[in-house]
Design a protein around this motif. Structure first.
Motif, short mmCIF file in Angstrom:
data_model
loop_
_atom_site.label_atom_id
_atom_site.label_comp_id
_atom_site.label_asym_id
_atom_site.label_seq_id
_atom_site.Cartn_x
_atom_site.Cartn_y
_atom_site.Cartn_z
N ALA A 6 -6.41 6.28 0.19
CA ALA A 6 -7.66 5.70 -0.30
C ALA A 6 -7.45 4.79 -1.49
O ALA A 6 -8.40 4.21 -2.01
CB ALA A 6 -8.65 6.80 -0.67
N ARG A 7 -6.20 4.66 -1.94
CA ARG A 7 -5.90 3.80 -3.10
C ARG A 7 -4.53 3.16 -2.91
O ARG A 7 -3.77 3.53 -2.01
CB ARG A 7 -5.97 4.60 -4.40
CG ARG A 7 -5.18 5.91 -4.46
CD ARG A 7 -3.70 5.73 -4.65
NE ARG A 7 -2.99 6.98 -4.91
CZ ARG A 7 -1.68 7.11 -4.77
NH1 ARG A 7 -0.93 6.11 -4.36
NH2 ARG A 7 -1.09 8.27 -5.02
N SER A 8 -4.20 2.22 -3.77
CA SER A 8 -2.89 1.58 -3.72
C SER A 8 -1.92 2.17 -4.74
O SER A 8 -0.76 2.42 -4.43
CB SER A 8 -3.01 0.07 -3.96
OG SER A 8 -3.68 -0.55 -2.89
N ASP A 19 0.81 -1.20 0.00
CA ASP A 19 0.00 0.00 0.00
C ASP A 19 0.85 1.24 0.00
O ASP A 19 1.82 1.33 0.72
CB ASP A 19 -0.88 -0.05 1.25
CG ASP A 19 -2.07 0.85 1.13
OD1 ASP A 19 -1.88 2.06 1.08
OD2 ASP A 19 -3.18 0.30 1.09
N ALA A 20 0.44 2.23 -0.82
CA ALA A 20 1.16 3.50 -0.86
C ALA A 20 0.70 4.43 0.25
O ALA A 20 1.38 5.39 0.58
CB ALA A 20 0.95 4.18 -2.21
N GLY A 21 -0.46 4.20 0.82
CA GLY A 21 -1.00 5.10 1.81
C GLY A 21 -0.80 4.59 3.22
O GLY A 21 -0.02 3.67 3.48
N ALA A 42 -14.35 11.44 -2.52
CA ALA A 42 -14.83 10.05 -2.46
C ALA A 42 -13.91 9.17 -1.63
O ALA A 42 -14.05 7.95 -1.64
CB ALA A 42 -14.95 9.49 -3.88
N ALA A 43 -12.98 9.78 -0.88
CA ALA A 43 -11.96 9.00 -0.18
C ALA A 43 -12.57 8.03 0.83
O ALA A 43 -12.16 6.86 0.92
CB ALA A 43 -10.97 9.94 0.51
N ALA A 44 -13.54 8.48 1.61
CA ALA A 44 -14.13 7.60 2.63
C ALA A 44 -14.81 6.40 1.98
O ALA A 44 -14.69 5.26 2.48
CB ALA A 44 -15.13 8.39 3.48
N ALA A 45 -15.50 6.62 0.87
CA ALA A 45 -16.16 5.51 0.18
C ALA A 45 -15.14 4.54 -0.40
O ALA A 45 -15.34 3.32 -0.37
CB ALA A 45 -17.06 6.06 -0.93
N LEU A 46 -14.03 5.08 -0.91
CA LEU A 46 -12.98 4.21 -1.46
C LEU A 46 -12.33 3.38 -0.36
O LEU A 46 -11.99 2.21 -0.57
CB LEU A 46 -11.94 5.06 -2.19
CG LEU A 46 -12.43 5.75 -3.46
CD1 LEU A 46 -11.38 6.74 -3.96
CD2 LEU A 46 -12.76 4.74 -4.56
N LYS A 47 -12.15 3.98 0.81
CA LYS A 47 -11.60 3.21 1.94
C LYS A 47 -12.56 2.10 2.34
O LYS A 47 -12.13 0.99 2.71
CB LYS A 47 -11.33 4.15 3.12
CG LYS A 47 -10.18 5.11 2.88
CD LYS A 47 -10.04 6.09 4.04
CE LYS A 47 -8.98 7.13 3.75
NZ LYS A 47 -8.86 8.13 4.86
N LYS A 48 -13.84 2.39 2.27
CA LYS A 48 -14.85 1.36 2.54
C LYS A 48 -14.73 0.21 1.54
O LYS A 48 -14.85 -0.96 1.91
CB LYS A 48 -16.23 2.00 2.48
CG LYS A 48 -17.39 1.04 2.71
CD LYS A 48 -18.72 1.78 2.55
CE LYS A 48 -19.91 0.81 2.61
NZ LYS A 48 -21.21 1.52 2.38
N ALA A 49 -14.47 0.56 0.28
CA ALA A 49 -14.29 -0.47 -0.75
C ALA A 49 -13.08 -1.34 -0.43
O ALA A 49 -13.13 -2.57 -0.55
CB ALA A 49 -14.13 0.18 -2.12
N GLY A 57 -12.32 -5.59 0.67
CA GLY A 57 -11.43 -6.47 -0.08
C GLY A 57 -11.27 -6.11 -1.54
O GLY A 57 -10.77 -6.91 -2.33
N ILE A 58 -11.68 -4.91 -1.92
CA ILE A 58 -11.59 -4.47 -3.31
C ILE A 58 -10.32 -3.67 -3.52
O ILE A 58 -10.02 -2.74 -2.76
CB ILE A 58 -12.82 -3.61 -3.69
CG1 ILE A 58 -14.11 -4.45 -3.55
CG2 ILE A 58 -12.70 -3.05 -5.10
CD1 ILE A 58 -15.38 -3.63 -3.68
N THR A 59 -9.57 -4.00 -4.54
CA THR A 59 -8.39 -3.24 -4.91
C THR A 59 -8.83 -1.88 -5.47
O THR A 59 -9.75 -1.82 -6.28
CB THR A 59 -7.57 -3.99 -5.98
OG1 THR A 59 -7.04 -5.19 -5.39
CG2 THR A 59 -6.44 -3.14 -6.52
#
Length: 330
Positions: free
Chosen positions: A123-125, A13-15, A98-105, A109-111
């Motif tokens: 919020a992303r890799s 993970d980059a974050g 959309a960061a919170a929603a992406l963290k939820k994704a 278990g979603i990339t």
């Protein structure tokens, strides 16, 4: 979509937030979420992703809001979570909307990776970028300098106030204007916004010319905006006296490039879509860790290396001129 047993940390993970995702045992469905679904730039990214899917398997699911805001993207992230896609590829309308929603994704278990325009790093890799951000800002500035002879007033007509990529380019432009003696004869008079709409970009271009009678050029770092601005100023008779450069599908401004009144900084957008798909599949299947120095194959595009902050670069952009405009299929 096939998922195997959970493997902790299989996709680095980059974050700061690490999702403990299961490794897919084969190609997954990849949900693409652009800023606007009808933008030809974004549909070309989608087409490039479909090219890659036809070669390595999996599926592209494309969904998008009608307004270019981070808030408008949130319901579509939730839609992709409910659909149980294996990966999400998003072009961020803003960094945190959309960061919170992406963290939820990710927690589901979603990339998650971003393409073209980044989102918050935690919020992303990965961020699959068309070119180095400082390179794009600098190339647009150099192009403007060439068109106006390195002297005079110019403006920037960006997309939205929150656009991550455009804001980074504008910041780099301002820093270089303040420090590069070769550009001391140029003055940035204002930054305007076209709101990702052709009609607003056309209106803003006309307004800039009227508001600044000594204006010699406009940088338009947005694929919808540059063709709209070129057409608008052509109709008013100002194109030529006012030069344009920026980012846009080369085919949409070919006649203006040929006339010498417009230049363009561009790349192979379809390849950007393919690269993002290869990256998403590699992460989802734990064939890649999103750590600096990690490498992965993207078929005919070659081998790519993850850089700092999880950034993957497609390659150097090219200045589109009358000499090479026919080399670009989009």
């Amino acid at each position: 979509m096939t998922l195997g047993a959970a493997v902790n940390g299989c996709a680095g993970d980059a974050g700061t937030t690490k999702a403990k995702a299961a490794c897919a045992t084969g190609p997954v469905t990849v949900g693409y979420l652009p800023k606007l679904g009808t933008d030809p730039y974004m549909t070309t990214i989608r087409d490039g992703a479909n090219d890659a899917a036809s070669l390595i398997g999996g599926e592209v699911f494309y969904t998008a809001p009608s307004e270019a805001t981070g808030a408008a993207q949130i319901p579509y992230v939730n839609q992709l979570i409910a659909k149980k896609v294996g990966a999400i590829v998003i072009s961020g309308s803003d960094l945190n909307g959309a960061a919170a929603a992406l963290k939820k994704a990710r927690q589901a278990g979603i990339t998650v990776i971003s393409v073209d325009s980044d989102v918050a790093p935690d919020a992303r890799s990965l961020f699959v970028n068309q070119a180095k951000s400082d390179e794009l800002g600098s190339k647009m500035l150099d192009s403007m300098a060439e068109l106006i002879g390195g002297k005079g007033e110019f403006a920037v007509l960006s997309s939205t106030e929150t656009a991550v990529n455009q804001n980074a380019w504008i910041k780099d432009m301002k820093a270089r204007l303040a420090s590069d003696p070769k550009l001391q004869g140029m003055k940035l008079v204002t930054v305007a916004y076209g709101q990702e709409k052709a009609d607003i970009n056309a209106q803003k271009a006309k307004s800039l010319v009227q508001a600044y009678p000594n204006l010699k050029g406009i940088i338009v770092p947005a694929g919808i905006g540059l063709p709209a601005a070129a057409e608008a100023l052509s109709q008013t008779g100002d194109l030529g006296r006012v030069k344009l450069t920026g980012l846009a599908p080369a085919t949409l401004i070919k006649k203006y490039v040929r006339s010498g009144d417009v230049q363009d900084i561009w790349w192979n957008v379809r390849d950007l879509g393919s690269l993002s798909y290869y990256a998403a599949q590699a992460l989802a299947q734990c064939k890649l860790e999103a750590k600096p120095g990690q490498k992965f194959s993207a078929g005919r595009l070659g081998t790519f290396t993850v850089g700092a902050n999880g950034e993957v670069i497609l390659g150097p952009a090219v200045v589109v001129t009358p000499a090479n405009v026919e080399d670009f299929a989009f």
